[in-house]
Design an enzyme around this catalytic site. Structure first.
Site, mmCIF file in Angstrom:
data_model
loop_
_atom_site.group_PDB
_atom_site.id
_atom_site.type_symbol
_atom_site.label_atom_id
_atom_site.label_comp_id
_atom_site.label_asym_id
_atom_site.label_seq_id
_atom_site.Cartn_x
_atom_site.Cartn_y
_atom_site.Cartn_z
ATOM 1 N N VAL A 112 18.507 -6.919 28.189
ATOM 2 C CA VAL A 112 17.203 -7.447 28.560
ATOM 3 C C VAL A 112 17.380 -8.251 29.840
ATOM 4 O O VAL A 112 18.315 -9.039 29.960
ATOM 5 C CB VAL A 112 16.612 -8.341 27.448
ATOM 6 C CG1 VAL A 112 15.217 -8.829 27.833
ATOM 7 C CG2 VAL A 112 16.567 -7.591 26.119
ATOM 8 N N CYS A 113 16.499 -8.008 30.805
ATOM 9 C CA CYS A 113 16.497 -8.774 32.050
ATOM 10 C C CYS A 113 17.881 -8.679 32.729
ATOM 11 O O CYS A 113 18.447 -7.607 32.861
ATOM 12 C CB CYS A 113 16.085 -10.212 31.749
ATOM 13 S SG CYS A 113 15.653 -11.210 33.181
ATOM 14 N N THR A 114 18.434 -9.830 33.141
ATOM 15 C CA THR A 114 19.697 -9.839 33.873
ATOM 16 C C THR A 114 20.905 -9.593 32.982
ATOM 17 O O THR A 114 22.044 -9.609 33.473
ATOM 18 C CB THR A 114 19.876 -11.175 34.624
ATOM 19 O OG1 THR A 114 19.649 -12.257 33.711
ATOM 20 C CG2 THR A 114 18.904 -11.280 35.779
ATOM 21 N N THR A 132 15.981 -3.829 35.554
ATOM 22 C CA THR A 132 16.134 -5.225 35.174
ATOM 23 C C THR A 132 14.868 -5.932 35.644
ATOM 24 O O THR A 132 13.909 -5.280 36.084
ATOM 25 C CB THR A 132 17.409 -5.844 35.789
ATOM 26 O OG1 THR A 132 17.579 -7.184 35.283
ATOM 27 C CG2 THR A 132 17.335 -5.903 37.307
#
Length: 328
Positions: A112-114, A132
């Site tokens: 998730v995300c970074t 991302t």
């Protein structure tokens, strides 16, 4: 007990300064699905970190985590959270090595995300299409050129590996995994229990065309942008817009691109798609009426624009996100 009857183990990896919702959101999706399933058919959820104990997130709240060594046996889903601390966490050789080894014993690996930076550092994303948070896509591509980074989708699936955009996009990804495991009906029921407004497909853009667009600093262009939004069914060709702005077509194209970040034609298409999306969600107009009022002219033209911008056709978008379908 049959293998299909055992709860599926899901483990989220966190680190100091992780984003709380990146971990808590997807885990809540899996936990809610478990409450709605017969005993033994759901998931077990857990949180691990390089050091056991409370792990403080970027918001100041903390999650209690077990150490990496506490994970025994294969995992169903290995999930890596993101957050500001990901840039430091990827420099931890113990964590990165553990991710590499654990991925080999997991049915699927997601970020998730970074969190994608940690999977990339572990060499788990090479050659794959990934995403991302939109603000980090350029850095991810620059630092890991073997990846194929797409800044638009809210999540990307490629085989046993999935990556998602920031924060709430992790819940969308988790819902898609629940749907894969147990069907669309359960995924929609989980979304209702969690009061999620939309169950978004992975191909949907991370943010809308209005957020994507930048307001021009030149008064003539800013005024033109406002007029365009109010006259979507007018002639919005580059030649017509140039006449309205009192510029030559080449001058308009050049200055518009420099100030707004897209060509006039692409900007018009996004404006029309965003308006059509809103009307499809409201459910009060037929698709043909929306196509005409938004300036597409025909349903076929709107269909092609939706496929380019949103990633799904208008009918599917209305089915997923809209109100009652108009009858005419």
């Amino acid at each position: 007990m049959m293998a299909g009857m055992r709860p599926r183990p899901v483990v989220a990896v966190v680190f100091p300064q992780f984003q709380m919702l990146d971990a808590a959101g997807p885990l809540e999706v899996f936990a809610t699905a478990t409450r709605l399933l017969p005993e033994g058919h759901g998931y077990t959820v857990g949180v691990v970190a390089p050091e056991p104990g409370p792990v403080r997130s970027s918001s100041g709240m903390a999650l209690e985590a077990r150490g990496l060594g506490s994970v025994r046996g294969p995992l169903d889903t290995l999930l890596v959270a993101g957050g500001l601390g990901a840039m430091t966490a990827r420099d931890d050789p113990v964590l990165v090595g553990w991710l590499r080894r654990r991925a080999a014993r997991s049915r699927r690996v997601v970020s998730v995300c970074t969190g994608a930076f940690l999977l990339a550092e572990a060499g788990l994303l090479d050659g794959r299409p990934v995403t991302t948070h939109w603000a980090w896509c350029t850095a991810l591509q620059r630092e890991y050129p073997a990846l194929v980074v797409d800044a638009d989708p809210i999540f990307v699936r490629h085989g046993e590996v999935a990556t998602s955009a920031g924060v709430t996009a992790g819940m969308d990804l988790a819902l898609s995994l629940v749907e894969e495991d147990h069907g669309a009906a359960l995924a929609l029921e989980v979304a209702r229990w969690l009061v999620l407004f939309l169950k978004r497909p992975g191909g949907q853009a991370q943010f809308s065309g209005h957020l994507r667009a930048q307001l021009a600093s030149r008064p003539a262009l800013a005024e033109l942008q406002g007029w365009m939004a109010d006259h979507l069914d007018a002639d919005l060709s580059v030649a017509a817009l140039a006449r309205r702005a009192g510029m030559g077509t080449r001058t308009l194209a050049r200055t518009f691109k420099a100030e707004v970040g897209s060509t006039p034609a692409a900007y018009v298409e996004h404006l029309r798609v965003e308006t059509a999306r809103r009307w499809l969600e409201e459910g009060e107009r037929s698709t043909a009426m929306i196509a005409r009022a938004a300036g597409f002219g025909t349903v076929e033209t709107m269909y092609r624009a939706f496929q380019r911008v949103v990633g799904v056709p208008p009918g599917e978008y209305r089915q997923r996100f809209g109100g009652p379908r108009a009858t005419a």
